[in-house]
Enzyme design. Structure first.
Site, PDB file in Angstrom:
ATOM      1  N   LYS A  65       0.819  -1.217   0.000  1.00  0.00           N
ATOM      2  CA  LYS A  65       0.000   0.000   0.000  1.00  0.00           C
ATOM      3  C   LYS A  65       0.852   1.266   0.000  1.00  0.00           C
ATOM      4  O   LYS A  65       0.573   2.192  -0.754  1.00  0.00           O
ATOM      5  CB  LYS A  65      -0.940   0.007   1.213  1.00  0.00           C
ATOM      6  CG  LYS A  65      -2.034  -1.049   1.166  1.00  0.00           C
ATOM      7  CD  LYS A  65      -3.053  -0.855   2.268  1.00  0.00           C
ATOM      8  CE  LYS A  65      -2.447  -0.979   3.653  1.00  0.00           C
ATOM      9  NZ  LYS A  65      -1.880  -2.324   3.920  1.00  0.00           N
TER      10      LYS A  65
ATOM     11  N   ARG B  73      -9.364   2.830   9.303  1.00  0.00           N
ATOM     12  CA  ARG B  73      -8.871   1.504   9.688  1.00  0.00           C
ATOM     13  C   ARG B  73      -9.991   0.583  10.159  1.00  0.00           C
ATOM     14  O   ARG B  73      -9.787  -0.623  10.301  1.00  0.00           O
ATOM     15  CB  ARG B  73      -7.807   1.656  10.786  1.00  0.00           C
ATOM     16  CG  ARG B  73      -6.960   0.431  11.029  1.00  0.00           C
ATOM     17  CD  ARG B  73      -5.865   0.720  12.020  1.00  0.00           C
ATOM     18  NE  ARG B  73      -4.869   1.615  11.483  1.00  0.00           N
ATOM     19  CZ  ARG B  73      -3.813   1.219  10.775  1.00  0.00           C
ATOM     20  NH1 ARG B  73      -3.642  -0.052  10.510  1.00  0.00           N
ATOM     21  NH2 ARG B  73      -2.934   2.085  10.336  1.00  0.00           N
TER      22      ARG B  73
ATOM     23  N   ARG C 245      11.545 -10.690   4.659  1.00  0.00           N
ATOM     24  CA  ARG C 245      12.325  -9.442   4.672  1.00  0.00           C
ATOM     25  C   ARG C 245      13.492  -9.528   5.634  1.00  0.00           C
ATOM     26  O   ARG C 245      13.382 -10.083   6.728  1.00  0.00           O
ATOM     27  CB  ARG C 245      11.427  -8.263   5.099  1.00  0.00           C
ATOM     28  CG  ARG C 245      10.497  -7.794   4.027  1.00  0.00           C
ATOM     29  CD  ARG C 245       9.873  -6.447   4.352  1.00  0.00           C
ATOM     30  NE  ARG C 245       9.141  -6.409   5.609  1.00  0.00           N
ATOM     31  CZ  ARG C 245       8.021  -5.718   5.791  1.00  0.00           C
ATOM     32  NH1 ARG C 245       7.503  -5.023   4.797  1.00  0.00           N
ATOM     33  NH2 ARG C 245       7.416  -5.721   6.954  1.00  0.00           N
TER      34      ARG C 245
ATOM     35  N   ARG D 187      13.135  -8.514  11.580  1.00  0.00           N
ATOM     36  CA  ARG D 187      12.489  -7.776  12.664  1.00  0.00           C
ATOM     37  C   ARG D 187      11.520  -8.681  13.412  1.00  0.00           C
ATOM     38  O   ARG D 187      10.925  -9.595  12.837  1.00  0.00           O
ATOM     39  CB  ARG D 187      11.726  -6.568  12.123  1.00  0.00           C
ATOM     40  CG  ARG D 187      12.607  -5.516  11.488  1.00  0.00           C
ATOM     41  CD  ARG D 187      11.838  -4.250  11.171  1.00  0.00           C
ATOM     42  NE  ARG D 187      10.523  -4.496  10.584  1.00  0.00           N
ATOM     43  CZ  ARG D 187       9.746  -3.541  10.085  1.00  0.00           C
ATOM     44  NH1 ARG D 187      10.151  -2.293  10.100  1.00  0.00           N
ATOM     45  NH2 ARG D 187       8.570  -3.825   9.569  1.00  0.00           N
TER      46      ARG D 187
ATOM     47  N   ARG E  42      -1.291 -10.322  12.586  1.00  0.00           N
ATOM     48  CA  ARG E  42      -1.640  -9.035  11.963  1.00  0.00           C
ATOM     49  C   ARG E  42      -2.733  -9.220  10.916  1.00  0.00           C
ATOM     50  O   ARG E  42      -3.618  -8.378  10.771  1.00  0.00           O
ATOM     51  CB  ARG E  42      -0.393  -8.397  11.336  1.00  0.00           C
ATOM     52  CG  ARG E  42       0.612  -7.868  12.354  1.00  0.00           C
ATOM     53  CD  ARG E  42       1.944  -7.551  11.722  1.00  0.00           C
ATOM     54  NE  ARG E  42       1.860  -6.509  10.713  1.00  0.00           N
ATOM     55  CZ  ARG E  42       2.849  -6.202   9.879  1.00  0.00           C
ATOM     56  NH1 ARG E  42       3.989  -6.878   9.928  1.00  0.00           N
ATOM     57  NH2 ARG E  42       2.710  -5.235   8.989  1.00  0.00           N
TER      58      ARG E  42
END
Length: 219
Positions: free
Chosen positions: A13, A88, A127, A161, A172
């Site tokens: 996004k 949201r 990542r 991370r 999430r």
């Protein structure tokens, strides 16, 4: 155009918002930027947000909505904007509807970036970030460093991370499905939702989005 950008974490996004806003000559308004700007400027809303964040609590909807309203009222947003990360949830969407209606405005489109859940997990969990500079980002599948675990740019250590683990990503996604995804139905009832696939290169997704928005604007 007045556009809301939605999609699960890992849909790209932020990247797409920047390109689309540039192509459409409208400001990209992200929740993260709103919070940072208000906190750094010491606004009343920023101080309220900081007090909640410092206490480890979620910032109430009314504070986020207030920041968004202030930003949308600025001169560069008179002819449109692209909202990224706001609304949201449905209550924020309803508040946005009301705020726009008071100004005699309405949204032109809600762009829904669609990505399979397994691809989201692969994108985020793969990542690797440089400890020396977090802007140096690599990926175990899509952008591998020349030497495993070492940043190509500065030689720093690459690490995953804590919020990029598969377990965290799936949590999430659960939050997204329960809290944010319902706004798609909210806007679909208004005939505003334009859904595109967010698979492919950044430029391919941007071209796909621009074509969908043009088609929707002509409808």
């Amino acid at each position: 155009m007045r556009i809301v950008l939605v999609g699960p974490p890992g849909a790209g996004k932020g990247t797409q918002a920047a390109f689309l806003a540039q192509n459409l000559s409208i400001p990209h308004i992200s929740t993260g930027d709103l919070f940072r700007a208000n906190i750094s400027q010491g606004t009343e809303l920023g101080l309220k947000a900081k007090s909640y964040m410092d206490a480890g609590n979620l910032v109430p909807d009314e504070v986020t909505i207030g920041m968004a309203k202030d930003r949308m009222a600025q001169a560069d947003a008179v002819n449109g904007f692209l909202l990224d990360g706001f609304p949201r949830n449905v209550s924020q969407a309803e508040a946005l509807d009301d705020a726009l209606k008071l100004d005699g405005q309405q949204l032109d489109a809600v762009l829904d970036l669609e990505v399979p859940e397994d691809e989201v997990v692969k994108r985020i969990a793969g990542r690797r970030i440089c400890r020396n500079d977090s802007s140096h980002v690599f990926h175990v599948s899509y952008k591998q460093p020349a030497t495993e675990g070492v940043c190509d740019v500065c030689g720093g250590e690459l690490y995953q991370r804590g919020d990029d683990t598969e377990e965290t990503v799936r949590r999430r996604l659960e939050v997204y499905h329960s809290e944010t995804e319902p706004i798609i139905d909210h806007y679909r009832a208004q005939g505003l939702v334009v859904t595109i696939s967010a698979l492919g290169s950044v430029s391919e997704v941007t071209e796909r989005a621009m074509a969908a928005l043009r088609k929707d604007d002509d409808a």
